[in-house]
Write an enzyme that holds these catalytic residues in place. Structure first.
Site: not given
Length: 333
Positions: A192, A239
């Protein structure tokens, strides 16, 4: 098939429901539930402790009592058992981070019409561009939500024999933690952004898994994925992106998998009509407001993406999860 029977009263109830939302948000922002779990207090005592005027605070306390999140006995207020369990900052089940994240979304949602007119986001991305407090609310809010679901998901996703899990875009590492707790042979790598590292390392350490879960800083859209894995987990990552970046990201994740490796995608999944379930349809608007190209995807769209990335035996795992969430899986040949 229509299931809602609309009346003028129900329509106006929906239109004004933000009053209750904002009342809850204010109570969390002022940390009232923590203070009223510690001890019951009058509005005057609490106002003095917070150094704020009593008038508005008393109104807020009465409204929270009307919502049955506080109890009022005489002049004193106390947290209910539910509020003490989930709204006290010191409670293991504290959900205040995700509630504060919701609070940070309110202003941009009030500009939804602007986003629709322009087709462009009207707020900063909490994961990339927000200040420290907003980033903490986002990342630890994701922990709040995932920590409710991850034990159930980990119990029903078979990772027997798998050795090394890639948690791509894993934030504070909630799923990596619960997959490792469920599977003693497994280690995991969270990939991340660099700003996520302190939240992930602190959360992993809290669960005593620092020896089995490591963190690699990087932007998965631009950077290579280091290492080789036999299972990859992408939870609520796709998404945020449009179809082409999703295809590139999935190809990158598949390339990082060993032959026979599993790729698992968790998303809020629309049906083929894209009109249900309700939450993924609304969440698509949340992506319109906050990202250049993000959206919710339907089950057929996700299945096609996984197959186009070279995966076989693509299917949806039978899981009962809230808000239209689901897990798709495919296997690398």
């Amino acid at each position: 098939m229509e299931t809602t029977t609309w009346t003028p009263a129900e329509l106006l109830k929906l239109s004004g429901s933000y009053w209750q939302t904002c009342t809850l948000h204010a109570g969390v922002k002022l940390d009232l539930f923590t203070k009223l779990t510690e001890q019951s207090r009058s509005a005057a005592e609490l106002a003095a402790a917070l150094a704020i005027p009593e008038r508005g605070l008393a109104m807020l306390l009465d409204a929270l009592a009307a919502l049955e999140l506080l109890r009022k006995e005489g002049e004193n207020y106390a947290a209910t058992a539910f509020a003490a369990a989930f709204l006290d900052r010191n409670a293991p089940g504290y959900l205040g981070h995700i509630i504060l994240h919701h609070h940070h979304l309110v202003e941009s949602w009030s500009r939804l019409d602007e986003a629709v007119r322009s087709g462009s986001p009207v707020r900063r991305r909490a994961s990339h561009d927000a200040g420290e407090a907003e980033r903490e609310a986002f990342l630890m809010g994701m922990f709040n939500l995932a920590n409710l679901l991850a034990p159930k998901v980990a119990a029903q996703v078979d990772l027997a024999g798998r050795r090394h899990l890639l948690d791509l875009g894993g934030g504070p590492g909630t799923y990596a933690i619960h997959f490792c707790r469920r599977n003693p042979q497994l280690r995991a790598t969270i990939v991340d952004l660099p700003t996520t590292r302190p939240f992930a390392e602190e959360t992993v350490a809290r669960f005593g898994l620092s020896e089995r879960i490591d963190f690699v800083a990087g932007d998965f859209n631009d950077d290579a994925i280091p290492g080789a894995f036999d299972v990859a987990w992408l939870s609520h990552v796709l998404h945020s992106e449009g179809p082409q970046p999703c295809a590139q990201l999935l190809a990158k994740a598949v390339a990082a998998l060993e032959p026979g490796g599993l790729l698992l995608v968790q998303e809020f999944i629309l049906d083929a009509t894209r009109t249900s379930p309700l939450f993924p349809a609304l969440f698509s608007l949340n992506m319109l407001i906050g990202t250049p190209d993000g959206q919710s995807y339907s089950e057929p769209e996700l299945a096609a993406m996984l197959r186009e990335a070279g995966l076989q035996a693509v299917e949806r795992i039978p899981l009962e999860l809230p808000n239209g969430a689901g897990v798709m899986v495919g296997r690398k040949p």
